[in-house]
Design an enzyme around this catalytic site. Structure first.
Site, PDB file in Angstrom:
ATOM      1  N   ARG A   6      36.116  -4.066 -33.732  1.00 31.24           N
ATOM      2  CA  ARG A   6      34.873  -4.142 -32.946  1.00 31.24           C
ATOM      3  C   ARG A   6      33.655  -3.871 -33.833  1.00 31.24           C
ATOM      4  NH1 ARG A   6      32.869   1.068 -30.976  1.00 31.24           N
ATOM      5  NH2 ARG A   6      34.284   2.703 -31.666  1.00 31.24           N
ATOM      6  N   GLU A  53      28.923  -7.392 -15.202  1.00 29.24           N
ATOM      7  CA  GLU A  53      29.695  -8.301 -16.053  1.00 29.24           C
ATOM      8  C   GLU A  53      29.783  -9.717 -15.503  1.00 29.24           C
ATOM      9  OE1 GLU A  53      30.673  -4.149 -16.988  1.00 29.24           O
ATOM     10  OE2 GLU A  53      30.761  -5.272 -15.090  1.00 29.24           O
ATOM     11  N   PHE A  78      36.737  -5.511 -18.458  1.00 29.99           N
ATOM     12  CA  PHE A  78      35.656  -6.042 -17.631  1.00 29.99           C
ATOM     13  C   PHE A  78      35.469  -7.542 -17.841  1.00 29.99           C
ATOM     14  CE2 PHE A  78      33.968  -1.590 -18.529  1.00 29.99           C
ATOM     15  CZ  PHE A  78      34.571  -1.059 -17.401  1.00 29.99           C
ATOM     16  N   HIS A 104      37.985  -3.166 -27.146  1.00 27.80           N
ATOM     17  CA  HIS A 104      38.821  -2.167 -26.467  1.00 27.80           C
ATOM     18  C   HIS A 104      40.002  -2.822 -25.737  1.00 27.80           C
ATOM     19  CE1 HIS A 104      35.165   0.014 -27.322  1.00 27.80           C
ATOM     20  NE2 HIS A 104      35.710   1.151 -26.949  1.00 27.80           N
ATOM     21  N   ASP A 112      41.029   6.449 -22.839  1.00 29.97           N
ATOM     22  CA  ASP A 112      40.365   5.781 -21.723  1.00 29.97           C
ATOM     23  C   ASP A 112      41.268   5.640 -20.497  1.00 29.97           C
ATOM     24  OD1 ASP A 112      38.129   5.589 -23.232  1.00 29.97           O
ATOM     25  OD2 ASP A 112      38.145   3.428 -23.464  1.00 29.97           O
ATOM     26  N   ARG A 162      39.574  -0.765 -30.797  1.00 28.88           N
ATOM     27  CA  ARG A 162      38.594   0.322 -30.803  1.00 28.88           C
ATOM     28  C   ARG A 162      38.570   1.109 -32.109  1.00 28.88           C
ATOM     29  NH1 ARG A 162      38.597   5.624 -26.747  1.00 28.88           N
ATOM     30  NH2 ARG A 162      36.658   6.547 -27.536  1.00 28.88           N
TER      31      ARG A 162
END
Length: 314
Positions: A6, A53, A78, A104, A112, A162
């Protein structure tokens, strides 16, 4: 360790912003998706849609319909989950030039928890007509993947992790052709097709197999759609034993894509390693890797099983 994929994505779009004319959009996660780097350098081509989103994807489609390439970024859960309908009908159905950059992805994102650990995004995205699906494995390959996505005319789904990724490729340009896997190591006894974080684990597993006197090929199958059928069949025929490794549900991802190729052209024993059709859990990355059976040792054991199944004497 290198950067996370990322982080590499954020640096890539910032550096490519001078070379190519595209917009970048985010949904209030620009510090996490690293798109803030582009936004700070090119504020006139950056839009933060806020926590919305679905609006992100439809607005990206609207901009793309005017002839402008767009990178739309948010977390994988999302993008592929909450905004699936908008991606399907507004982007994929119309074939618009939107690059969905989802960070992610998978369970190896840490604490998470299951609600945010996306294990079905590859499955969802690769079923969409017109969609290209890419999952780079380290910093260097991410730079190449992002530029390759720019050159694709139409929708692309890019999946990023991540945490810092181990270096698979040396620094510099990584050969990256959409739809063509990269042979990292050659071998004759078994082939491991892997994506993302699992590529470095596959390399370690190959080393463990070498200590047993077994030769494993390791292939970075960075493009899940279109899948490299020729390479799959070449190594299936060559080794007779195929193992897939991914941080994704065992259903619908890389393993399923490879299985579909082999089902029509049976050449080898197949073993799939991934998340075993269960939701994620909160925990440290290392603990999650062990809990979900995604370690290099797990890949090693899958390879031994595949080799034994094709040849009981090994």
């Amino acid at each position: 360790m290198s950067l996370s994929t990322r982080e590499a994505y954020g640096i890539a779009i910032e550096s490519l912003g001078d070379k190519y004319d595209f917009w970048v959009m985010d949904a209030d996660l620009s510090k996490a998706t690293m798109t803030h780097l582009f936004g700070e350098k090119f504020p006139d081509r950056f839009v933060n849609m806020g926590i919305s989103e679905s609006d992100l994807m439809t607005t990206a489609a609207g901009i793309a319909s005017c002839g402008q390439m767009v990178f739309a970024s948010t977390f994988a859960i999302f993008a592929a989950g909450r905004a699936f309908e908008q991606i399907r009908n507004s982007i994929a159905y119309t074939g618009l030039n939107v690059k969905i950059a989802a960070t992610h992805g998978g369970v190896l994102i840490g604490e998470d928890g299951g609600s945010h650990q996306c294990i079905e995004d590859i499955s969802l995205m690769r079923t969409l007509p017109n969609m290209t699906v890419i999952a780079p494995c380290d910093e260097a390959s991410t730079f190449s993947a992002v530029e390759a996505a720019v050159k694709v005319s139409g929708p692309v789904y890019l999946r990023f992790g991540r945490f810092p990724a181990e270096n698979v490729y040396t620094e510099g340009h990584v050969p990256f052709v959409v739809g063509k896997g990269n042979v990292i190591e050659d071998g004759d006894d078994v082939v491991i097709f892997a994506i993302g974080d699992m590529v470095s684990n596959a390399i370690k597993a190959a080393g463990m197999l070498a200590a047993d006197g077994l030769s494993a090929a390791v292939i970075d199958m960075h493009t899940i759609k279109p899948i490299d059928k020729e390479l799959i069949l070449e190594y299936a025929f060559k080794t007779g034993a195929v193992v897939t490794a991914e941080d994704h549900n065992i259903i619908g991802g890389l393993g399923s894509a490879v299985a579909e190729v082999l089902a029509e052209n049976p050449h080898a024993v197949l073993r799939r390693l991934g998340v075993k059709d269960t939701f994620g859990r909160s925990g440290k990355r290392k603990d999650l890797e062990e809990y979900f059976g995604l370690t290099s040792k797990d890949i090693y054991e899958k390879c031994r099983d595949a080799i034994a199944s094709k040849n009981p004497n090994k």
